[in-house]
Design a protein around this motif. Structure first.
Motif, mmCIF file in Angstrom:
data_model
loop_
_atom_site.group_PDB
_atom_site.id
_atom_site.type_symbol
_atom_site.label_atom_id
_atom_site.label_comp_id
_atom_site.label_asym_id
_atom_site.label_seq_id
_atom_site.Cartn_x
_atom_site.Cartn_y
_atom_site.Cartn_z
ATOM 1 N N ASP A 1 6.096 -25.568 20.160
ATOM 2 C CA ASP A 1 5.862 -24.124 20.126
ATOM 3 C C ASP A 1 4.485 -23.874 19.511
ATOM 4 O OD1 ASP A 1 5.799 -21.355 19.577
ATOM 5 O OD2 ASP A 1 7.988 -21.275 19.423
ATOM 6 N N THR A 2 3.501 -23.607 20.353
ATOM 7 C CA THR A 2 2.122 -23.481 19.880
ATOM 8 C C THR A 2 1.928 -22.293 18.945
ATOM 9 O OG1 THR A 2 1.570 -22.262 21.905
ATOM 10 C CG2 THR A 2 1.124 -24.631 21.878
ATOM 11 N N GLY A 30 1.550 -21.740 11.794
ATOM 12 C CA GLY A 30 1.972 -21.659 10.397
ATOM 13 C C GLY A 30 2.152 -23.009 9.720
ATOM 14 N N TRP A 31 1.538 -24.060 10.251
ATOM 15 C CA TRP A 31 1.741 -25.415 9.712
ATOM 16 C C TRP A 31 1.358 -25.527 8.228
ATOM 17 C CZ3 TRP A 31 -2.341 -28.034 7.568
ATOM 18 C CH2 TRP A 31 -3.626 -27.554 7.868
ATOM 19 N N ALA A 32 0.444 -24.679 7.773
ATOM 20 C CA ALA A 32 -0.023 -24.792 6.384
ATOM 21 C C ALA A 32 0.840 -24.011 5.393
ATOM 22 C CB ALA A 32 -1.475 -24.316 6.283
ATOM 23 N N ILE A 33 1.798 -23.236 5.878
ATOM 24 C CA ILE A 33 2.622 -22.406 4.981
ATOM 25 C C ILE A 33 3.328 -23.237 3.905
ATOM 26 C CG2 ILE A 33 4.607 -20.836 4.853
ATOM 27 C CD1 ILE A 33 3.841 -19.885 7.697
ATOM 28 N N PRO A 34 3.958 -24.369 4.254
ATOM 29 C CA PRO A 34 4.684 -25.118 3.220
ATOM 30 C C PRO A 34 3.817 -26.072 2.392
ATOM 31 C CG PRO A 34 5.060 -26.136 5.340
ATOM 32 C CD PRO A 34 4.208 -24.928 5.598
ATOM 33 N N THR A 35 2.488 -25.973 2.522
ATOM 34 C CA THR A 35 1.617 -26.895 1.780
ATOM 35 C C THR A 35 1.228 -26.360 0.402
ATOM 36 O OG1 THR A 35 -0.435 -25.970 2.701
ATOM 37 C CG2 THR A 35 0.647 -27.739 3.951
ATOM 38 N N ALA A 36 1.624 -25.122 0.079
ATOM 39 C CA ALA A 36 1.142 -24.468 -1.147
ATOM 40 C C ALA A 36 2.146 -24.555 -2.290
ATOM 41 C CB ALA A 36 0.825 -23.005 -0.843
ATOM 42 N N THR A 37 1.622 -24.416 -3.518
ATOM 43 C CA THR A 37 2.460 -24.409 -4.724
ATOM 44 C C THR A 37 2.116 -23.202 -5.582
ATOM 45 O OG1 THR A 37 2.680 -26.816 -4.811
ATOM 46 C CG2 THR A 37 3.026 -25.633 -6.868
#
Length: 384
Positions: free
Chosen positions: A120-121, A126-133
């Protein structure tokens, strides 16, 4: 980072984290109450300035997400420069572990998100959404544990968070950039030259840096690159000490702490945490975007941070933080899954403040952050 300074920093972060929690709960309650439309109206109010034919008008939500958050990144830039010049990051040994761990905390969650949504392009944006703290919330959890966690791990978490934020800035600058304006880039370049000259001349007037920083923000905003980049660029030109030995950087940083902890971040949380729970159906929690965010934050962050840190220690590239063991290190790594404010910010950039997923993406951030906080607390509370 000296222990007394660390204690002062942690106290401010903890109070700010508690205020973040209050702002989040208030936003959720308000959005799902009969006053929910008033909440949305507040975020939609158009505000701006007009000078002749030139104008800049945005809804209040974007003024918060593009404007106030740039001040937050300015503060991050100040902290980063101070640590490299006279703090923990002066020596390579102090940098290596949090840097390696931060890289793991970016790579693994991103891979998990992409693996779930590879077909799903649009969702992949949103690939970077879970990279943050979100450091503030993580430090609140550590404060609740009092003396169970050595101060070296608190320093590790704060240092990791700085590199984590730098990673977020680079991701935003490289991957979330719109159409570019040559004229705006030229103006931005002139502002950077001006900041460089102020630095070299040993200017002591904060107002000069603020004026050029504001102009840089405007030009970067119009250039197509996200405006938060202007904050960290401006910070890097603030001298730690002027020619008259005036601690200018520390003075500016100290003056910003209250506004960041008690105004800017809580307001950001209030503006972005208003999830409309009535639009979320149970099956939507298992959609690609929801699972990618949840598993990326709750599973990917802890595995990435701990896995990379563990390998670096085992290969003798670095040492385990003083007075800490691997069990405690893993517990702190669990807390890095509290994405919250930074995850909301990247989500807004990726999906252009759209509710196309009926808020399930925002809700997944809340669930993953809650799960990471609760699991991390009880793990650290009962391990020996």
């Amino acid at each position: 980072m000296k222990f007394k300074n660390l204690q002062s920093f942690l106290s401010l972060e903890i109070l700010g984290g508690l205020l973040l929690l209050i702002a989040t709960i208030f936003a959720l309650l308000l959005k799902n109450s009969p006053y929910g439309q008033h909440y949305m109206n507040f975020l939609s109010v158009e505000m701006g300035i007009k000078i002749g034919a030139w104008e800049l008008f945005k809804p209040s939500l974007l003024w918060i997400n593009d404007g106030l958050i740039a001040i937050f990144f300015f503060a991050i830039g100040l902290e980063l420069k101070k640590e490299f010049v006279q703090g923990e990051f002066k020596t390579l040994s102090n940098i290596t572990l949090p840097l390696i761990a931060a890289i793991g905390g970016i790579v693994v969650p991103a891979l998990i998100f992409c693996a779930i949504n590879f077909n799903d392009t649009y969702v992949l944006k949103g690939w970077a959404i879970p990279t943050a703290t979100d450091t503030a919330f993580a430090l609140v959890i550590l404060a609740m544990l009092k003396q169970r966690i050595p101060s070296s791990l608190k320093i590790f978490l704060v240092s990791l968070a700085i590199f984590d934020d730098v990673g977020a800035i680079l991701i935003i600058a490289i991957f979330y950039t719109g159409e570019l304006s040559t004229l705006a880039f030229f103006v931005a370049f002139c502002c950077i030259v001006g900041l460089f000259l102020l630095n070299r001349l040993g200017n002591e007037r904060k107002s000069f840096y603020y004026i050029l920083g504001a102009l840089l923000w405007l030009s970067v905003l119009k250039s197509g690159v996200h405006a938060t980049l202007a904050g960290i660029i401006t910070a890097l030109f603030i001298p730690v000490y002027t020619k008259n030995n005036h601690a200018l950087l520390e003075e500016i940083e100290h003056g910003l702490k209250f506004w960041i902890a008690f105004i800017i971040l809580p307001l950001f949380a209030f503006a972005n945490a208003g999830v409309d729970l009535s639009k979320i159906e149970f099956h939507m929690l298992f959609s690609g975007v929801s699972m990618g965010i949840f598993l990326g934050l709750f599973v990917g962050k802890q595995l990435g941070v701990f896995g990379f840190a563990y390998m670096a220690i085992k290969f003798k590239l670095v040492k385990l933080p003083k007075d800490a063991n691997f069990k405690q290190l893993y517990g702190v790594c669990i807390l890095t899954g509290i994405g919250f404010t930074m995850s909301f910010f990247i989500d807004a950039l990726a999906y252009e403040v759209s509710d196309i997923f009926n808020f399930v993406d925002n809700f997944a951030i809340l669930l993953a952050s809650l799960a990471s906080g609760v699991f991390g607390y009880f793990y650290l509370r009962f391990i020996k």
